[in-house]
Design an enzyme around this catalytic site. Structure first.
Site, PDB file in Angstrom:
ATOM      1  CD  GLU A  61      -3.428 -44.000  -5.701  1.00 59.78           C
ATOM      2  OE1 GLU A  61      -4.402 -44.559  -5.176  1.00 59.78           O
ATOM      3  OE2 GLU A  61      -2.323 -43.891  -5.143  1.00 59.78           O
TER       4      GLU A  61
ATOM      5  CB  SER B 260      27.849 -36.599  28.493  1.00 60.06           C
ATOM      6  OG  SER B 260      29.187 -36.837  28.112  1.00 60.06           O
TER       7      SER B 260
END
Length: 852
Positions: free
Chosen positions: A121, A395
């Site tokens: 950071e 399907s």
């Protein structure tokens, strides 16, 4: 004139000419210099004086304002009440209360943990005085280039200052205030105190605040010294995106970000190369203790939507005091949660790894999500398979990519004859389970879930046509998916129940698609509405195509592979099964059922998270169909029944003279129901077969009416009407045979009551749990090999209404292109299955296209 006179004249002319040449020329004027040395010096003097003055002013602002704000806010964490979440009827279903642990002292924090956050950071944290001018300069350049505030450039001290000041807007004033507090912090606190305050205050995903609370939540460790290198890096990766890099919700993204943190730690000398590589390779598999709470999955989904669509961060939502009004139906969500909690609804696992599932229910009329759940034993902010897992739909993808786009071309109808012969398409050789025939009716092909016709049809219309159609319905496909295996669900990344439910909702809604959403509106802490849903539909297929698909998929449920999904109201849908992909193993990886009633559309998936030769399903798609039927039967219990629209079996004759208008709708009435926050509209039916009703709405501050929704019934609900506003409505009828829209009906005006129902003060933990019903017997399971497959068996189903006013002239509506009128029905049977040859190295089928 004499010669003497002529000579004199010439002499005088010569003298004059000579005189004129000898006249002195005037000198050009010199231009004054604009930039003189004197002016430059004075300009530099005033610029320097102004800069010094501004610098002194800025310094005084930073010092004085920062000290003042720090004193006023240093003990604060929140300034608003908690954000509350409501269902579609404005009942309170949850609060985003903060989860904090006791703060830790600096001595309790391992040095490597501190270094991991510094490396990630703010690598110059121990060098700067609260503000890193180099980082700010770099951020400013990026902001100017992007013409917006895109780069923070914040130090750890500034991030802490932002949490104290509690302002989220990216503005210059906010940034200046953040800097002023950061400088004040650095003047009053040591670096050790600042990093400790930072780690005790920052957000670690959801409502988790503080490093100790995060360690307990994600690793079960309250003693920070017990954290391993990979665990430390995982926590240090989260501030950049607490939700995105949450290891429970997104383990793969968390692992990617962890690798970045480890690389930074290595480059800055905090860990060795070996430690980096070992920590990169670890997979996250911690499961926190169960904390079951009703509606948590839906709340988490809605919060994610608020973040992604409206720019609100998790921190904003946690402490902003918002009111989020969702689309959740309480009874439907409870029904889904109870069904997932009943182990009898799922296939028994061979070990401790559970067979998992996902379900999404959508109201096709407006796109609102009614209920959802992304897994059994779902945890708060946990992994959700609604969106997080993508699997082959088998399907169930045939209607989306083959049959519907074929109908759209106008070259096929639901009675068209398709090829059903055993054949290869280039190098792709799908197979049927139940044998072959020279041809088959399209309706029968869907009902039996045969594979050859679906692939043949996609080949006829072109893969790109089916691909584009599926994309238009919201399916996330990749360019590499453009191949014939797509007809059987062969996809590089797969899909999920949210996408499939949204796509099928277009069939249920007469060809119009609305993007699925979970939030109706959001109000801020002052009560002002900052967002409301936009339910504008998009026509993605003709009404005739949608009706034909419904006709055919109703037969799938009535007498085809989806018989286990039958309930006491009309149902249309399609099963889907994906085989194992392993040579010689006939078990299945995924089972699906996607279907819809005239009211709601839902998708169900079941399977293992990580399929393997050991972790496969013995059952096929009837298992998912039975689950779908059980849930939808109960969820729709109190929802008024409707019917699917029917198509005429014969082609309507062309009218000899087209009338100017269709029959006008009469008897329109409207009333606002405050308990459901819905404007209910009703009107008299028009005696014309197959007519469509179009509802138009205008809020009184708007200049014109706009399209709200289309329906084939004589009633509709406006779920997006907001309290305190007045709306006007009218309805027209659209005759599909004449391709003409009627004049407007009478206009009704409805005043939506401003007062909202009083929300429940707390969540009732003692809600009754319905007794699960028997899900029915499992379907038969077939056998297969390299080119065979399993059988989709079909086992036994074990406001105040204001008087009418004269409507305005209607806005001319476009006349749609005539579409063919189709008729006829087909008969049904069992389904087929296909598997391409497995890869000899991996044992997996290419494209994972083995389907039912």
């Amino acid at each position: 004139m004499s010669r003497d006179d002529t000579s004199r004249t010439n002499h005088n002319r010569d003298r004059g000419s000579s005189s004129s040449k000898s006249k002195p020329k005037s000198k050009p004027k010199k231009k004054k210099k604009f930039l003189t040395k004197k002016r430059v010096l004075w300009s530099l003097f005033f610029a320097t004086a102004l800069a010094i003055f501004c610098a002194l002013g800025g310094y005084l602002f930073i010092m004085l304002n920062g000290q003042k704000l720090l004193l006023e806010n240093q003990d604060k964490l929140t300034v608003n009440e908690t954000t509350k979440v409501y269902d579609r009827n404005a009942n309170l279903i949850g609060e985003l209360s903060l989860e904090k642990s006791d703060p830790v002292e600096y001595e309790e924090i391992p040095p490597l943990l501190v270094n991991a956050f510094v490396a990630t950071e703010d690598k110059r944290f121990f060098e700067h005085s609260g503000v890193d001018l180099w980082s700010i300069g770099r951020a400013a350049v990026k902001d100017i280039a992007a013409r917006s505030m895109v780069e923070g450039g914040s130090t750890i001290t500034q991030q802490l200052a932002k949490n104290i000041f509690l302002t989220r807007d990216k503005t210059f004033f906010r940034k200046a205030t953040e800097v002023s507090i950061a400088v004040a912090l650095e003047n009053q606190k040591s670096k050790e105190e600042i990093i400790t305050m930072y780690l005790n205050r920052i957000n670690f995903g959801g409502t988790i605040y503080g490093i100790k609370a995060a360690s307990v939540r994600y690793f079960g460790k309250s003693d920070l010294s017990q954290l391993k290198v990979w665990e430390i890096a995982t926590l240090a990766a989260m501030p950049k995106g607490p939700s995105r890099y949450n290891p429970l919700r997104n383990p793969d993204l968390s692992k990617e970000r962890r690798a970045v943190v480890l690389q930074l730690m290595y480059e800055q000398g905090y860990i060795t190369e070996q430690e980096r590589d070992e920590a990169k390779a670890v997979d996250y598999n911690y499961k926190p203790p169960e904390k079951k709470q009703r509606y948590q999955a839906f709340i988490d989904f809605a919060v994610d939507e608020a973040e992604e669509k409206f720019g609100l961060s998790e921190d904003d939502l946690n402490i902003g005091g918002y009111k989020i009004y969702t689309t959740m139906d309480k009874h439907a969500q409870e029904t889904v949660e109870d069904a997932f909690a009943d182990s009898d609804n799922f296939e028994k696992s061979v070990d401790e790894e559970l067979v998992q599932g996902s379900m999404t229910i959508v109201n096709q009329e407006n796109g609102s999500i009614v209920a959802l759940l992304g897994g059994r034993n779902y945890e708060k902010k946990g992994y959700s398979r609604v969106t997080g897992s993508r699997r082959s739909p088998g399907s169930a993808f045939k209607p989306i990519v083959s049959y519907a786009p074929a109908l759209e071309t106008g070259k096929f109808t639901m009675n068209s004859t398709l090829s059903n012969e055993k054949q290869c398409f280039a190098n792709y050789c799908p197979t049927n389970l139940h044998g072959y025939s020279k041809s088959i009716n399209m309706s029968d092909a869907i009902q039996k879930s045969e594979n050859i016709p679906a692939v043949w049809l996609l080949n006829e219309i072109g893969v790109n046509t089916g691909f584009k159609f599926a994309k238009k319905l919201g399916i996330g496909l990749e360019d590499e998916d453009k191949n014939l295996s797509l007809a059987l669900g062969g996809m590089s990344k797969g899909t999920n129940t949210l996408e499939m439910a949204q796509a099928y909702s277009a069939f249920a809604n007469g060809g119009e698609l609305r993007e699925a959403y979970s939030i109706k509106s959001i109000s801020d802490s002052s009560g002002e509405t900052v967002y409301k849903a936009n339910t504008t539909p998009e026509r993605v297929m003709s009404k005739e195509t949608a009706y034909q698909m419904t006709e055919m998929m109703q037969k799938v449920v009535e007498s085809g592979t989806g018989r286990k999904a039958r309930i006491d109201r009309p149902v249309a849908g399609k099963t889907g099964t994906t085989q194992s992909g392993y040579s010689g193993i006939s078990s299945n990886r995924d089972v699906w059922f996607v279907g819809y009633t005239p009211e709601w559309t839902a998708a169900v998936w079941m399977g293992y998270d990580k399929p393997s030769k050991k972790h496969l399903l013995k059952n096929s798609s009837p298992l998912a169909a039975a689950f779908w039927g059980k849930v939808m039967e109960e969820a729709l219990k109190d929802v008024p029944k409707k019917s699917f629209p029917q198509l005429d079996n014969e082609i309507a004759p062309e009218p000899t003279e087209t009338p100017e208008t269709a029959q006008t709708v009469t008897g329109l009435s409207a009333a606002y129901d405050p308990s459901t926050m819905t404007v209910n509209l009703n009107w008299e039916a028009v005696p014309v077969a197959g007519v469509e009703y179009r509802i138009y709405r205008r809020e009184t501050s708007e200049a014109e009416f706009g399209s709200l929704l289309n329906t084939v019934t004589t009633s509709a609900g406006d779920f997006s009407a907001l309290p305190g506003l007045v709306y006007e409505y009218y309805v027209t009828s659209y005759d599909p045979a004449l391709k003409v829209e009627s004049e407007p009906s009478n206009v009704v005006s409805v005043s939506v009551q401003d007062e909202m129902p009083t929300p429940e003060p707390t969540i009732d933990p003692n809600l009754p749990t319905p007794t699960p019903e028997d899900g029915g017997n499992n379907g038969e399971n077939g056998n297969g090999g390299n080119n065979g497959g399993g059988n989709e068996g079909g086992g036994n189903d074990g406001g105040t209404t204001i008087p009418e006013i004269t409507p305005p002239p209607p806005t001319p509506m476009p006349i749609p292109t005539p579409e063919p009128t189709i008729g006829g029905e087909g008969s049904g049977g069992e389904s087929g299955n296909v598997s391409t040859n497995p890869d000899p190295e991996t044992g997996f089928v290419n494209g994972d296209s083995s389907t039912q």
